[in-house]
Design an enzyme around this catalytic site. Structure first.
Site, mmCIF file in Angstrom:
data_model
loop_
_atom_site.group_PDB
_atom_site.id
_atom_site.type_symbol
_atom_site.label_atom_id
_atom_site.label_comp_id
_atom_site.label_asym_id
_atom_site.label_seq_id
_atom_site.Cartn_x
_atom_site.Cartn_y
_atom_site.Cartn_z
ATOM 1 C CG ASP A 181 45.661 -0.614 73.450
ATOM 2 O OD1 ASP A 181 45.222 -1.171 71.968
ATOM 3 O OD2 ASP A 181 44.533 -0.034 73.766
ATOM 4 C CB SER A 204 45.111 2.123 70.879
ATOM 5 O OG SER A 204 46.340 2.362 71.762
ATOM 6 N NE ARG A 262 50.300 6.045 79.855
ATOM 7 C CZ ARG A 262 50.737 5.005 80.461
ATOM 8 N NH1 ARG A 262 51.212 5.133 81.696
ATOM 9 N NH2 ARG A 262 50.718 3.920 79.709
#
Length: 400
Positions: free
Chosen positions: A187, A133, A69
């Site tokens: 994350d 992450s 994203r």
């Protein structure tokens, strides 16, 4: 029932898991045991949660699962705090996840370029935060050395490298725009910070998605890997690797071992493999194969579908377990997978899914209890009120 009994953890067993998690966390925090510790307890260099004075326009990247994203976040402080977000999701093809590091970062930069065009902001040199992450050893807020890939990523020439440097180099190679990379965060940390913006009591971040992990605010005096005694710092536990030293072997089943053996990173992230979305469907599939071989299911016929790895996606589990679903609909889902089931088969499949997810949730809860207890003891409190910020596809999609 006999087979599924192994998935029913007793209260005593869960207390054991909590106790072991606590011991592993302590090992990761201490200098003399850190190198051999499996739960790495990585310092993040994030020293406090937001206080509401944050202001400005920021770009954010989020890389950690099958999707990538890019976001533009506009934060306005003052009496009426507002956060405006625009984002675009890009796929990461498997050949990019498992190709070269240069290809991966070129793909990321191409996506950023597309987003900047889409938002019409290519000229502005915006500050950028990179949510990455995977386990990183950080030396500062804007430097993170990738320790090892997890969750199906395998890009070459990245492990042991600073991911911020790799991103900056990718941006340079493109010679099209410039960005100021100011932070790399896990994350879990991003989740904790986002939630804390709304609720100052939030000092824990939890991810239950493709993978699973947690972070929390630890006292500096307990983080022996970083100098300084004053205040707090957020620690990324990297708890997915809990059990990699064998400390969970007494509760791992033959199905867990099968899933681990056939994964990209065999022997690693064993706790994560009992909890997170990338693996639950595989555990279920292995049980169903075993039940079919033993003649309990599908008239003893193992279809080609059932032999296919990763056929049971998390979304199927979530759908099958949804209470609103009649058995007829469970049969329809199984049919989509090429599995012709009777009513009895559907009941068994639903029971298996339930047992596997319930155990996942309980194991996750036991880990969380270890963290909450640690914070409470750190602060010498009888009673602690704390909020946990949670994110992840499994957490969001699963009906229970």
């Amino acid at each position: 029932d006999e087979t599924l009994a192994e998935f029913k953890l007793t209260h005593e067993q869960l207390l054991q898991v909590k106790k072991r998690m606590r011991a592993e966390m302590e090992a990761g925090l201490k200098k003399k045991t850190h190198d051999t510790a499996k739960v790495k307890m990585l310092p993040t260099f994030v020293r406090s949660t937001p206080d509401g004075t944050e202001n400005g326009d920021f770009l954010a990247l989020d890389l950690g699962g099958t999707n990538f994203r890019v976001l533009l976040v506009k934060i306005r402080s003052g009496k009426r705090r507002t956060v405006e977000m625009h984002n675009k999701i890009y796929a990461i093809p498997i050949e990019v996840m498992q190709g070269t590091g240069e290809e991966l970062f070129d793909h990321i930069v191409t996506c950023i370029s597309d987003f900047l065009d889409y938002m019409g902001i290519k000229g502005a040199r915006l500050p950028l935060g990179f949510t990455f992450s995977f386990p990183c050893k950080q030396t500062s807020l804007d430097a993170g050395i990738l320790l090892n890939w997890t969750k199906g990523f395998k890009a070459t020439d990245c492990e042991g490298e600073d991911v911020v440097y790799l991103l900056r180099e990718g941006i340079k190679r493109r010679e099209e725009f410039d960005l100021d990379v100011v932070a790399v965060v896990n994350d879990t940390v991003g989740t904790m910070m986002t939630c804390a913006y709304e609720d100052p009591n939030c000092e824990i971040g939890l991810i239950v998605g493709t993978g699973s992990n947690a972070c929390y605010m630890e006292e500096m005096r307990n983080i022996e890997m970083v100098d300084g005694e004053q205040g707090r710092m957020c620690v990324n536990t990297e708890w997915g690797a809990f059990g990699d030293n064998g400390c969970l072997d007494d509760i791992r089943t033959i199905y867990d071992k099968a899933v681990d053996d056939f994964s990209l990173n065999a022997g690693k992230q064993r706790y994560e493999k009992m909890i997170s979305g990338m693996y639950l469907g595989e555990i279920v599939r292995n049980i169903l194969i075993d039940f079919t071989k033993r003649g309990f299911l599908f008239r003893g016929q193992i279809s080609e579908t059932l032999k296919t790895r990763h056929i049971f996606e998390t979304k199927f589990l979530s759908q099958i377990e949804s209470d609103r679903l009649a058995l007829l609909q469970v049969r329809t889902i199984l049919q989509q997978l090429g599995l012709n089931s009777t009513c009895d088969d559907s009941i068994i499949v639903k029971t298996v899914c339930g047992a596997v997810s319930r155990r996942a949730a309980q194991l996750c809860g036991a880990g969380m209890a270890a963290i909450v207890d640690k914070i409470r003891e750190n602060r010498g409190l009888e009673h602690l009120e704390i909020t946990v910020g949670v994110d992840g596809t499994l957490y969001k999609l699963h009906p229970q």
